[in-house]
Scaffold this active site. Structure first.
Site: not given
Ligand code: NAD
Length: 496
Positions: A163, A187, A190, A240, A295, A397
């Site tokens: 997000f 994708k 959401e 994440s 991140c 985190e």
């Molecule tokens: P999230 O893991 O909750 O969701 C990320 C995406 O994965 C969303 O599109 C979500 O719908 C999808 N998703 C969720 N559960 C899933 C599953 N079981 N199977 C497949 N897809 C699934 O992350 P978030 O809360 O949107 O973002 C924050 C996280 O992203 C933090 O941990 C942050 O550190 C990380 N992040 C990392 C970087 C990087 O470059 N390392 C950059 C930005 C954010």
């Protein structure tokens, strides 16, 4: 379609973008997306069904067979048009990002700038391609035998994004993936998919052939349909750590390539010899900009020796000046958290730390924004002292405006604490000693090292590496994209 008219206070039911058209999802499941600063719903997000995903994949696959045969030099021309269209709408996109994510307009502008840089980087693909190798006359024989390696696109890639940078993160990958001849299905998260859904129109207006770029809205179930589908050749995931771990193993077990950028706990070592004002100012914006939802945001402040006594008052004074408020007001320094649930999670982590003996030097739970914004998901900056390196708040985190402080007696002890985190996105040191800076850069086990800088984001022309639980895969983002989005083929030939 309300949302195609641009910035609005309500975008209604979002559409998908498939085969060059905005289309309704074939689903009756919808989720709500908020303006987090007002706590108000701004869009209904469809949870796309299996039919929607299959339709997007078959459009992308059909597009791939034509698109991959268009000369590279021609594919590049679309990027130039795309860049010009985005330039024209910079400010509107920045506003939309701010409204939907909760980041400030300044941060929204920064995201669009980075998006443009990703396009600039992909314009260099022909140069990167010059690594193609040909060896002539490689074996004794008559006639002579030549051997060469070429790169080919692979097919349809899924891009699953988080997000916090709804446009920039998909755009880290889309320009490279498509310019190299692949087609993609995005994708988005959401939680705030309005900006990237709107952004799809730029691909249409730039004249990209139908089906080259597609978007399906949805949640984890939609991602799962993409990852599992036999016609998806590779998966890019940013999000994440627990999800990254799962997505990586799932994709690999199906024989797909996967590049998964994950969570972080970025340590910042503050040495007593650091430049006072610049360092403190920089550390505070690192921790609290974007409400800590980056991140690359620092996650743990390790104060070494006399650094604590020397800097703590200055640090708290600076934190008190951070203006938390509605993200669309120019004077705001940092906005709300993305959802109510995200706020509750961070509050829960603060409470747990306090129960374990941490002391709140500043407690953001009591921060008050104006009455008009009382329904927003705001949390003020929180500074926690008496934190020990093994507490959850020091290990995991937070993704919120929280600065846990641990103290170390020596540089070596600080480095040991920094290196014993499970993550390896970045490590930072503030010092005026070249010796310590060099030693830190060499011994810190992280993908990106920052010296006297809070946020270590590599420019698009560098790789974006991560280690330990911050990254899953072999190839990293940005410059490794050439290898990730192409497959190598060796051609041997002789001619009678
Ligand atoms: P999230 O893991 O909750 O969701 C990320 C995406 O994965 C969303 O599109 C979500 O719908 C999808 N998703 C969720 N559960 C899933 C599953 N079981 N199977 C497949 N897809 C699934 O992350 P978030 O809360 O949107 O973002 C924050 C996280 O992203 C933090 O941990 C942050 O550190 C990380 N992040 C990392 C970087 C990087 O470059 N390392 C950059 C930005 C954010």
């Amino acid at each position: 379609m309300v949302f195609l008219k641009g910035f609005s206070d309500n975008y209604g039911k979002l559409l998908n973008y498939v085969g060059g058209e905005y289309v309704e999802a074939d689903t009756d499941r919808f989720l709500q997306s908020y303006d987090p600063g007002l706590g108000k719903v701004v869009a209904e997000v469809p949870v796309s069904s299996k039919r929607d995903v299959e339709n997007a994949i078959s459009n992308a696959l059909e597009a791939f067979s034509k698109w991959s045969n268009i000369p590279l030099i021609e594919r590049i021309q679309y990027l130039i048009k795309l860049r010009m269209l985005i330039e024209e709408k910079r400010e509107e996109l920045a506003l939309m990002l701010a409204q939907n994510v909760g980041k400030t307009i300044r941060e929204g502008r920064g995201e669009i700038q980075r998006t443009l840089e990703a396009i600039d980087s992909a314009l260099g693909v022909p140069h990167m391609f010059m690594t193609v190798r040909k060896l002539m006359n490689i074996a004794r024989g008559e006639p002579e035998i030549d051997m060469e390696m070429v790169r080919e696109p692979l097919g349809v890639f899924a891009i699953i994004s988080p997000f916090n940078f709804p446009i920039m993160i998909p755009m880290w990958f889309i320009p490279m993936a498509i310019t190299l001849g692949n087609t993609v299905i995005v994708k988005p998260s959401e939680l705030d998919p309005v900006p990237i859904t709107y952004f799809m129109k730029f691909f249409k207006d730039a004249g990209y052939p139908d089906g080259v770029v597609n978007l399906v809205n949805g949640d984890s179930s939609t991602s799962q349909l993409l990852i599992e589908h036999k016609n998806i050749v590779g998966v890019v995931f940013v999000g994440s750590t627990p999800v990254a771990e799962k997505v990586y193993s799932q994709a690999c077990s199906k024989g797909k390539r996967a590049l998964c950028q994950a969570g972080a706990k970025n340590p910042v070592v503050l040495m007593p010899d650091a430049a006072p004002e610049q360092s403190i100012d920089n550390i505070v914006s690192g921790f609290f900009d974007m409400a800590g939802q980056r991140c690359l945001a620092p996650g743990l402040l390790i104060m070494v020796g006399e650094a604590y006594d020397k800097f703590i008052d200055m640090l708290l004074d600076r934190v008190r000046k951070v203006k938390v408020g509605y993200q669309l007001l120019e004077e705001t320094d940092t906005g709300p958290l993305v959802t109510k649930k995200a706020k509750e999670r961070v509050v829960g982590m603060i409470e747990k730390a306090l129960n374990q003996g941490a002391k709140a030097l500043l407690d953001g739970r009591t921060y008050k924004v104006g009455e008009k914004y009382s329904e927003g998901f705001y949390l003020g900056p929180t500074v926690l002292d008496n934190v020990s390196p093994d507490m959850e708040i020091a290990r995991e985190e937070v993704f919120g405006p929280v600065m846990p402080i641990v103290r170390a007696s020596t540089f070596d002890e600080a480095l040991e604490i920094a290196n014993s985190r499970d993550y390896g996105n970045t490590g930072t040191i503030y010092t005026s000693s070249g010796k310590y800076a060099r030693e830190f850069a060499r011994r810190m086990n992280a993908g990106n090292i920052a010296i006297n800088m809070a946020v270590a984001q590599p420019n698009q022309f560098f790789p974006f590496p991560g280690r330990k639980k911050s990254f899953y895969g072999v190839l990293h983002g940005q410059t490794d994209a050439l290898d990730f989005f192409t497959d190598r083929k060796v051609i041997m030939q002789r001619w009678w």
